[in-house]
Write a protein that holds these residues in place. Sequence first.
Motif, PDB file in Angstrom:
ATOM      1  N   GLY A  15      -5.201 -38.921  26.423  1.00 36.01           N
ATOM      2  CA  GLY A  15      -5.308 -40.051  25.411  1.00 36.01           C
ATOM      3  C   GLY A  15      -5.988 -39.633  24.237  1.00 36.01           C
ATOM      4  N   GLY A  16      -6.901 -40.312  23.676  1.00 35.20           N
ATOM      5  CA  GLY A  16      -7.667 -40.063  22.632  1.00 35.20           C
ATOM      6  C   GLY A  16      -6.757 -40.003  21.184  1.00 35.20           C
ATOM      7  N   SER A  17      -7.089 -39.754  19.977  1.00 38.24           N
ATOM      8  CA  SER A  17      -6.402 -39.958  18.772  1.00 38.24           C
ATOM      9  C   SER A  17      -6.491 -39.019  17.950  1.00 38.24           C
ATOM     10  CB  SER A  17      -7.360 -41.200  18.033  1.00 38.24           C
ATOM     11  OG  SER A  17      -7.618 -42.236  18.938  1.00 38.24           O
ATOM     12  N   CYS A  18      -5.505 -38.500  17.312  1.00 35.72           N
ATOM     13  CA  CYS A  18      -5.580 -37.614  16.275  1.00 35.72           C
ATOM     14  C   CYS A  18      -4.902 -38.095  14.848  1.00 35.72           C
ATOM     15  CB  CYS A  18      -4.362 -36.534  16.531  1.00 35.72           C
ATOM     16  SG  CYS A  18      -4.527 -35.597  18.377  1.00 35.72           S
ATOM     17  N   VAL A  19      -5.603 -37.419  13.756  1.00 33.74           N
ATOM     18  CA  VAL A  19      -5.283 -38.253  12.391  1.00 33.74           C
ATOM     19  C   VAL A  19      -4.996 -36.626  11.483  1.00 33.74           C
ATOM     20  CG1 VAL A  19      -6.335 -39.218  10.366  1.00 33.74           C
ATOM     21  CG2 VAL A  19      -6.526 -40.109  12.602  1.00 33.74           C
ATOM     22  N   ALA A  20      -4.150 -36.865  10.519  1.00 34.92           N
ATOM     23  CA  ALA A  20      -3.907 -35.698   9.494  1.00 34.92           C
ATOM     24  C   ALA A  20      -3.714 -36.520   8.155  1.00 34.92           C
ATOM     25  CB  ALA A  20      -2.753 -34.978  10.004  1.00 34.92           C
ATOM     26  N   ILE A  21      -4.488 -36.038   7.110  1.00 37.45           N
ATOM     27  CA  ILE A  21      -4.451 -36.533   5.788  1.00 37.45           C
ATOM     28  C   ILE A  21      -4.216 -35.419   4.838  1.00 37.45           C
ATOM     29  CG2 ILE A  21      -5.423 -37.723   3.864  1.00 37.45           C
ATOM     30  CD1 ILE A  21      -7.001 -39.241   5.861  1.00 37.45           C
ATOM     31  N   ALA A  22      -2.893 -35.417   4.054  1.00 35.85           N
ATOM     32  CA  ALA A  22      -2.651 -34.340   3.102  1.00 35.85           C
ATOM     33  C   ALA A  22      -3.349 -34.752   1.689  1.00 35.85           C
ATOM     34  CB  ALA A  22      -1.207 -34.295   2.909  1.00 35.85           C
ATOM     35  N   GLY A  23      -3.711 -33.843   1.103  1.00 32.52           N
ATOM     36  CA  GLY A  23      -4.108 -34.080  -0.465  1.00 32.52           C
ATOM     37  C   GLY A  23      -3.454 -33.174  -1.274  1.00 32.52           C
ATOM     38  N   ALA A  24      -3.838 -32.900  -2.658  1.00 32.21           N
ATOM     39  CA  ALA A  24      -3.175 -32.416  -3.675  1.00 32.21           C
ATOM     40  C   ALA A  24      -3.293 -30.811  -3.246  1.00 32.21           C
ATOM     41  CB  ALA A  24      -3.665 -32.748  -4.974  1.00 32.21           C
ATOM     42  N   ASP A  25      -4.486 -30.270  -2.681  1.00 27.95           N
ATOM     43  CA  ASP A  25      -4.657 -29.079  -2.323  1.00 27.95           C
ATOM     44  C   ASP A  25      -5.569 -28.798  -1.382  1.00 27.95           C
ATOM     45  OD1 ASP A  25      -7.072 -30.082  -3.334  1.00 27.95           O
ATOM     46  OD2 ASP A  25      -7.745 -28.619  -4.806  1.00 27.95           O
ATOM     47  N   TYR A  26      -5.346 -29.666  -0.237  1.00 25.91           N
ATOM     48  CA  TYR A  26      -5.971 -29.651   0.835  1.00 25.91           C
ATOM     49  C   TYR A  26      -5.383 -30.521   1.919  1.00 25.91           C
ATOM     50  CZ  TYR A  26      -7.422 -34.508   0.352  1.00 25.91           C
ATOM     51  OH  TYR A  26      -7.596 -35.690   0.154  1.00 25.91           O
TER      52      TYR A  26
END
Length: 223
Positions: A15-26
């Motif tokens: 279960g649980g949760s995963c998140v990813a966020i993309a930025g301009a240089d990260y």
Amino acid sequence: MTKQQANWSPYDNNGGSCVAIAGADYCVIAADTRMSTGYSILTREYSKICKLADKSVMASSGFQADVKALQKLLAARHLIYQHQHNKQMSCPAMAQLLSNTLYYKRFFPYYSFNVLGGLDNEGKGCVFTYDAVGSYERVGYSSQGSGSTLIMPFLDNQLKSPSPLLLPAQDAVTPLSEAEAVDLVKTVFASATERDIYTGDKLEIVILNADGIRREYMELRKD
């Protein structure tokens, strides 16, 4: 019984949760550390984030035997690639490899739901989101796991990723700074932990940028 409890599967011993966020240089990839089966918490200190290459990190939710088998296979294929090409895979190349690996097993699929994050060849953040049989898309942000139904509306409201149908095409990266993205991830997990019984205990955050990889942790609810 909540919706998250009613949809529990005997194979979903994570279960649980995963998140990813993309930025301009990260790129920021985060997951909670709870592994559970139904109402039983098996461990509160299980990392769901796996480093595949210097600029590629994968977070996975689902059946842990399948997740581990998938990680071992990707590591082996990446090692072969390094011997053949004398370099590491880029994040977009790793994304294609993961898609091919999942699709190859489509008739008896890995019960794993993945987000892959990292930096592309231009140093921009990139996030790839997957279903269980390898269909994938490059996006500005994504979430997988039992808490994703709670997290994605929050991210949509805050980030409003541009439509891929827009012409001319717009960058999928989010407008947030690195510190703002980390704060947003902490906020969405604090919110999801209140409603999802499979998400909790501790939040592990991995940040990739030009300087390398670093980790941060935050305590979550333990009940």
